[in-house]
Design a protein around this motif. Sequence first.
Motif, PDB file in Angstrom:
ATOM      1  N   SER A 106      -6.430 -50.791   5.269  1.00  0.00           N
ATOM      2  CA  SER A 106      -5.805 -52.117   5.107  1.00  0.00           C
ATOM      3  C   SER A 106      -4.974 -52.136   3.823  1.00  0.00           C
ATOM      4  O   SER A 106      -5.101 -51.221   2.984  1.00  0.00           O
ATOM      5  CB  SER A 106      -6.881 -53.214   5.023  1.00  0.00           C
ATOM      6  N   GLY A 107      -4.191 -53.199   3.674  1.00  0.00           N
ATOM      7  CA  GLY A 107      -3.435 -53.367   2.432  1.00  0.00           C
ATOM      8  C   GLY A 107      -4.378 -53.585   1.252  1.00  0.00           C
ATOM      9  O   GLY A 107      -4.152 -53.079   0.151  1.00  0.00           O
ATOM     10  N   LEU A 111      -4.559 -51.350  -2.200  1.00  0.00           N
ATOM     11  CA  LEU A 111      -4.494 -51.889  -3.568  1.00  0.00           C
ATOM     12  C   LEU A 111      -5.741 -51.502  -4.363  1.00  0.00           C
ATOM     13  O   LEU A 111      -5.643 -51.084  -5.517  1.00  0.00           O
ATOM     14  CB  LEU A 111      -4.348 -53.421  -3.519  1.00  0.00           C
ATOM     15  N   ASP A 133      -1.933 -63.289  -0.642  1.00  0.00           N
ATOM     16  CA  ASP A 133      -3.114 -63.129   0.202  1.00  0.00           C
ATOM     17  C   ASP A 133      -4.328 -62.846  -0.689  1.00  0.00           C
ATOM     18  O   ASP A 133      -4.190 -62.176  -1.728  1.00  0.00           O
ATOM     19  CB  ASP A 133      -2.856 -61.932   1.130  1.00  0.00           C
ATOM     20  N   GLY A 135      -6.398 -60.700  -0.453  1.00  0.00           N
ATOM     21  CA  GLY A 135      -6.562 -59.245  -0.594  1.00  0.00           C
ATOM     22  C   GLY A 135      -6.038 -58.727  -1.922  1.00  0.00           C
ATOM     23  O   GLY A 135      -6.548 -57.729  -2.445  1.00  0.00           O
ATOM     24  N   VAL A 178       3.744 -59.017  -6.692  1.00  0.00           N
ATOM     25  CA  VAL A 178       3.649 -59.185  -5.236  1.00  0.00           C
ATOM     26  C   VAL A 178       5.053 -59.532  -4.735  1.00  0.00           C
ATOM     27  O   VAL A 178       5.630 -60.516  -5.171  1.00  0.00           O
ATOM     28  CB  VAL A 178       2.681 -60.341  -4.885  1.00  0.00           C
ATOM     29  N   MET A 180       6.780 -61.301  -2.530  1.00  0.00           N
ATOM     30  CA  MET A 180       6.372 -62.302  -1.541  1.00  0.00           C
ATOM     31  C   MET A 180       7.415 -62.539  -0.468  1.00  0.00           C
ATOM     32  O   MET A 180       8.606 -62.557  -0.736  1.00  0.00           O
ATOM     33  CB  MET A 180       6.057 -63.629  -2.230  1.00  0.00           C
ATOM     34  N   CYS A 206       2.725 -55.319   0.367  1.00  0.00           N
ATOM     35  CA  CYS A 206       2.038 -55.459   1.660  1.00  0.00           C
ATOM     36  C   CYS A 206       2.899 -56.183   2.698  1.00  0.00           C
ATOM     37  O   CYS A 206       2.752 -55.983   3.893  1.00  0.00           O
ATOM     38  CB  CYS A 206       0.710 -56.190   1.474  1.00  0.00           C
ATOM     39  N   SER A 228       0.612 -53.107   3.865  1.00  0.00           N
ATOM     40  CA  SER A 228      -0.346 -53.528   4.888  1.00  0.00           C
ATOM     41  C   SER A 228       0.297 -53.348   6.263  1.00  0.00           C
ATOM     42  O   SER A 228       1.494 -53.606   6.434  1.00  0.00           O
ATOM     43  CB  SER A 228      -0.689 -55.011   4.690  1.00  0.00           C
ATOM     44  N   GLN A 230      -1.365 -54.850   8.881  1.00  0.00           N
ATOM     45  CA  GLN A 230      -2.122 -55.866   9.624  1.00  0.00           C
ATOM     46  C   GLN A 230      -1.200 -56.450  10.707  1.00  0.00           C
ATOM     47  O   GLN A 230       0.027 -56.390  10.588  1.00  0.00           O
ATOM     48  CB  GLN A 230      -2.616 -56.917   8.601  1.00  0.00           C
ATOM     49  N   LYS A 233       2.343 -58.088  10.297  1.00  0.00           N
ATOM     50  CA  LYS A 233       3.360 -57.466   9.430  1.00  0.00           C
ATOM     51  C   LYS A 233       4.501 -56.852  10.248  1.00  0.00           C
ATOM     52  O   LYS A 233       4.350 -56.597  11.436  1.00  0.00           O
ATOM     53  CB  LYS A 233       2.710 -56.391   8.540  1.00  0.00           C
ATOM     54  N   GLU A 239      -4.962 -53.465  11.943  1.00  0.00           N
ATOM     55  CA  GLU A 239      -5.391 -53.383  10.539  1.00  0.00           C
ATOM     56  C   GLU A 239      -5.018 -51.989  10.052  1.00  0.00           C
ATOM     57  O   GLU A 239      -5.309 -51.005  10.734  1.00  0.00           O
ATOM     58  CB  GLU A 239      -6.909 -53.562  10.395  1.00  0.00           C
ATOM     59  N   GLY A 240      -4.435 -51.903   8.879  1.00  0.00           N
ATOM     60  CA  GLY A 240      -4.091 -50.586   8.330  1.00  0.00           C
ATOM     61  C   GLY A 240      -3.382 -50.775   7.009  1.00  0.00           C
ATOM     62  O   GLY A 240      -2.974 -51.886   6.662  1.00  0.00           O
TER      63      GLY A 240
HETATM   64  C1  LIG Z   1       0.923 -60.036  -0.252  1.00  0.00           C
HETATM   65  C2  LIG Z   1      -0.258 -59.425   0.424  1.00  0.00           C
HETATM   66  N1  LIG Z   1      -1.092 -58.674  -0.296  1.00  0.00           N
HETATM   67  C3  LIG Z   1      -2.181 -58.105   0.246  1.00  0.00           C
HETATM   68  C4  LIG Z   1      -2.466 -58.263   1.585  1.00  0.00           C
HETATM   69  C5  LIG Z   1      -3.698 -57.623   2.127  1.00  0.00           C
HETATM   70  O1  LIG Z   1      -3.401 -56.770   3.219  1.00  0.00           O
HETATM   71  P1  LIG Z   1      -4.470 -56.558   4.356  1.00  0.00           P
HETATM   72  O2  LIG Z   1      -4.607 -57.830   5.113  1.00  0.00           O
HETATM   73  O3  LIG Z   1      -3.904 -55.457   5.218  1.00  0.00           O
HETATM   74  O4  LIG Z   1      -5.722 -56.153   3.711  1.00  0.00           O
HETATM   75  C6  LIG Z   1      -1.623 -59.025   2.381  1.00  0.00           C
HETATM   76  C7  LIG Z   1      -1.903 -59.246   3.811  1.00  0.00           C
HETATM   77  O5  LIG Z   1      -1.658 -60.283   4.365  1.00  0.00           O
HETATM   78  C8  LIG Z   1      -0.487 -59.632   1.779  1.00  0.00           C
HETATM   79  O6  LIG Z   1       0.332 -60.399   2.495  1.00  0.00           O
END
Ligand SMILES: Cc1ncc(COP(=O)(O)O)c(C=O)c1O
Length: 448
Positions: A106-107, A111, A133, A135, A178, A180, A206, A228, A230, A233, A239-240
């Motif tokens: 996953s993303g 990270l 996110d 994450g 990020v 965005m 991501c 990411s 996911q 995306k 998921e990846g």
């Molecule tokens: C900006 C950002 N960072 C991190 C993530 C985390 O990625 P993941 O959902 O694949 O873990 C996302 C996922 O939506 C994201 O949009």
Amino acid sequence: MSRKGINRRRFIETASAGTLGAITLSVMPSCSQTKGKLAILGGEPVRSNKPWPKWPYSDESIVDSVVKTTESGIWCRIQSKTGTVPTFEKAFAELMEAKYCVCVGSGTQALHTSVEALGIGPGDEIITSPYTDPGTIASILSARALPVLADLDPESFQQDPADVERRVTENTRAIMPVHMMGQPADVDNIMAIAKKHNLFVIEDACQTHLAKHRGKTLGTIGNLGCFSFQASKTLACGEGGAIIGDDEELMDICFTVQNHGTSRSGSTERIGPKYRMNEFEAAVLLGQMASVKERFALRNENANYLYSKLKGFPGVVPQKLYPGTDSGSFYLFSMSYKKEHFNNADRDTFLKAVNAEGVPLDGYIKIGLHKEKWVDTILNQKVYQKMYSPERLQKYREEIDCPVCDQVCKDMLMIWASGPLLGTKDDMDDIINGIMKVYENRDQLKNV
Ligand SMILES: Cc1ncc(COP(=O)(O)O)c(C=O)c1O
């Protein structure tokens, strides 16, 4: 402009729109349906019974790729050095113009692996964004480091570099910008701050597959770039995730970290979770590689068109793009809602009205991460109380506010763009006409 290629100069000229002023005629709708009763009050909608391009999409190439992997019996990356994960890693690195790639699940895992690989942990601080996110901060918390949140630039919805610099302390080890919505953060200024304070940069790319800034693919600008895959995306497998970078030694450490601390040669030598991508996820991704650039170019072309149509319109202002932006991935097409131009109708009323016209606009992140419960959780947690001084934790609580982020959460309008921005010009006109119909008939919003 051709559908396949991005005309970079024109993109920048039109995409830097957004100056407020009188509405130019070019933004007024060409469609006859814009005057009249709003659909939410019983009028004819701008668009009905016409689906938007769906996402994630599927095609034969993806199905064939998954079938091939199923039949091969190679279902896990350690079974073969030439299975789908290593093959995709090579292809993705090439696509992103990076030397190396390590895939993970996953993303968030990408990270977290990056944070661990750079040796960042308890006692250290990483500056990132509250508008992202969960994450993003989960990756920092998983290493028991402290996520320090910098407020936003209200026009780009990205971290404000001035606030990033204000939040640097003697324990700051990295910035995690990020990108965005899939568009570049203020890369020039963030890289300058990182250089000045000798900080690592872990790009949270991501949302940002294939986008470029000053000729460099996002993810290749800092020390490491994280992606990411996911389902939502613009390059997706459910998921990846992936890490890209040019430093061979560091990328080998990333491999080791995500492989439960075990190196490519089989020696178990570090702390690390097991985050390996599986072969089926890579098969879904490999099946998209031949066509991913085409979709990227089409999203940019359509985004460019929307920017040009909204140019000079004060009611809905698209995301500001920084100098040096060559292209975006347009995971989201985002805008600020200016209620003063809609008879002060609140954003949710506007959204109800525009949705009824058949246009899939939405809000996005409801509250910034600085307002979520994890802040109290970590401040009361033993490990944080042991690793950070009471003064630091007190200051952390006092300075957690991000008022610009709060405003961005309230004003944001966006389209989940992975699918819809693959539509036709008529589809894009429907978006503009839906917005303009609500604008022209804004006196009716008081009845919604
Ligand atoms: C900006 C950002 N960072 C991190 C993530 C985390 O990625 P993941 O959902 O694949 O873990 C996302 C996922 O939506 C994201 O949009």
